[in-house]
Scaffold this motif. Structure first.
Motif, mmCIF file in Angstrom:
data_model
loop_
_atom_site.group_PDB
_atom_site.id
_atom_site.type_symbol
_atom_site.label_atom_id
_atom_site.label_comp_id
_atom_site.label_asym_id
_atom_site.label_seq_id
_atom_site.Cartn_x
_atom_site.Cartn_y
_atom_site.Cartn_z
ATOM 1 N N SER A 68 57.547 -57.489 -50.143
ATOM 2 C CA SER A 68 56.778 -57.060 -51.317
ATOM 3 C C SER A 68 56.853 -58.095 -52.447
ATOM 4 O O SER A 68 55.939 -58.214 -53.254
ATOM 5 N N SER A 99 54.012 -60.860 -53.470
ATOM 6 C CA SER A 99 52.883 -60.657 -54.383
ATOM 7 C C SER A 99 53.297 -60.766 -55.847
ATOM 8 O O SER A 99 52.450 -60.887 -56.724
ATOM 9 N N GLU A 118 56.598 -69.330 -54.231
ATOM 10 C CA GLU A 118 56.514 -68.837 -52.859
ATOM 11 C C GLU A 118 57.413 -69.661 -51.927
ATOM 12 O O GLU A 118 58.141 -69.112 -51.102
ATOM 13 N N TYR A 123 46.610 -66.945 -57.540
ATOM 14 C CA TYR A 123 47.808 -66.397 -56.893
ATOM 15 C C TYR A 123 47.545 -66.290 -55.394
ATOM 16 O O TYR A 123 46.920 -65.343 -54.929
ATOM 17 N N MET A 168 49.684 -66.174 -52.562
ATOM 18 C CA MET A 168 50.494 -65.312 -51.678
ATOM 19 C C MET A 168 50.309 -65.745 -50.225
ATOM 20 O O MET A 168 50.104 -64.935 -49.322
ATOM 21 N N ARG A 225 50.718 -67.472 -44.098
ATOM 22 C CA ARG A 225 50.072 -66.204 -43.726
ATOM 23 C C ARG A 225 49.053 -66.369 -42.606
ATOM 24 O O ARG A 225 48.936 -65.530 -41.730
#
Length: 368
Positions: free
Chosen positions: A55, A58, A72, A147, A149, A157
């Motif tokens: 979590s 984010s 990150e 952003y 993420m 990802r």
């Protein structure tokens, strides 16, 4: 002449983020200066300790808006050290590409942005427009312009497609072709020389005493760059230089940012050439729901070279599904707090935004 109190920020075109400097002036001369952080009201470090490991991905980009990806990567590398995760090679190269594109975007914005406090607005317009081309790449790669993420625990990802790689090659060629224009407009400009040359000097001793890193210390002749002194990802496998200067003034700091753009372009091109083809770009922390995944007991510190200097995360796990403790080393902490109080007195009012712009003060790093 009496002393007058003036406020610089938090709502001011020359202010970078939610931050303020209270200036006590006599005429045009700053007699005292006091940094005033605390407008963000977030408490990132404590928030991270209340969220699940995944979590937090984010949340952490918001610690530095202009360059969110460093949060990150620091968080991911620290957790991977504790969990002893082996990240796929292609993901590590993609991470390097993302970090260097973020560096280019931030430096272009910063170099062009100097036009704001100097009244050279063409530079500002150029900087925003050219940075937008990098943001286009991020949008195509991650689905988000600011952003991202995208760098997660265990890799990235999703994979980078050939179309995006082609987009990066073309953008790098364009940015490189623009560098002579920036040099002519900004660094050969008489106004810029008169406002930045020999102004706001930070000596090597002063920089070392404060703990300044990044272009602040490199402008004093110290070749200190985390990518060289403690390489992470694959920075030890690519060729690049660390530009330095010796004057320690505002001009040197800005010019080093400009020269670093070319070095980042070189790094991204090498990464694109050497990146292996593979479908695997991440490994999982465990099986099942992401909310139930735990990190073994342990602690780790991971640091990277941000555009403002050394940036790091210290992460502690007690073996549960949330971090036990997270501490962030903000790169602009020394110059954003101590530097303002110690070195702005004696300067002119118009020098204050120059300090903030060339020393790179990112307020959320202080509020964290």
């Amino acid at each position: 002449m009496g002393e007058t109190k003036l406020f610089f920020g938090p709502n001011h075109p020359g202010m970078h983020g939610n931050f303020s400097v209270h200036m006590y002036v006599e005429g045009d001369i700053v007699k005292r200066a006091r940094p005033v952080p605390g407008f963000l009201h977030r408490g990132f470090e404590k928030l991270m300790e209340r969220r699940y490991w995944y979590s937090n991905i984010s949340l952490i980009p918001r610690i530095c808006v202009p360059e969110p990806d460093i949060n990150e990567i620091c968080y991911a590398m620290a957790v991977e050290k504790i969990a002893k995760l082996e990240v796929p090679e292609r993901a590590q190269w993609i991470r390097m590409i993302v970090l260097e594109l973020a560096r280019i975007a931030n430096h272009i914005w910063s170099v062009g942005g100097i036009g704001g406090p100097l009244g050279l607005y063409t530079a500002s317009y150029w900087g925003v427009a050219d940075r937008d081309r990098i943001l286009d790449i991020f949008e195509a790669l991650t689905g988000a312009r600011i952003y991202h993420m995208y760098i997660i625990i265990g890799g990235v990802r999703k994979n980078m497609t050939p179309k995006i790689e082609d987009m990066i090659w073309k953008t790098l060629d364009y940015i490189e072709s623009r560098l002579p224009d920036y040099e002519n407009l900004i660094f050969k400009n008489r106004i810029v020389h008169s406002r930045l040359k020999g102004r706001l000097i930070l000596t090597q001793e002063q920089a070392l005493e404060m703990g300044v890193t990044g272009v602040g210390i490199r402008a004093t002749g110290v070749e200190y760059d985390i990518r060289k002194v403690d390489p992470y990802l694959f920075y030890d496998k690519v060729e690049f230089e660390v530009p330095t200067a010796t004057d320690g003034d505002a001009f040197s700091r800005l010019y080093l940012k400009f020269k670093e753009i070319l070095q980042s372009i070189k790094i991204v091109r090498q990464a694109l050439e050497r990146m292996p083809q593979s479908d695997k770009v991440n490994v999982s922390l465990g099986k099942g729901s992401g909310l139930r995944r735990v990190v073994p007991r342990g602690m780790a510190y991971a640091h990277v070279e941000s555009t403002r200097g050394e940036y790091g995360f210290f992460v502690v796990s007690d073996g549960k599904n949330k971090p036990y403790r997270v501490a962030v080393r903000g790169a602009s902490y020394p110059q954003g707090l101590y530097g303002i109080e110690k070195y702005l007195p004696g300067t002119r009012i118009e020098d204050v935004p120059i300090w903030l712009a060339t020393m790179d003060v990112c307020a959320p790093e202080i509020d964290r």
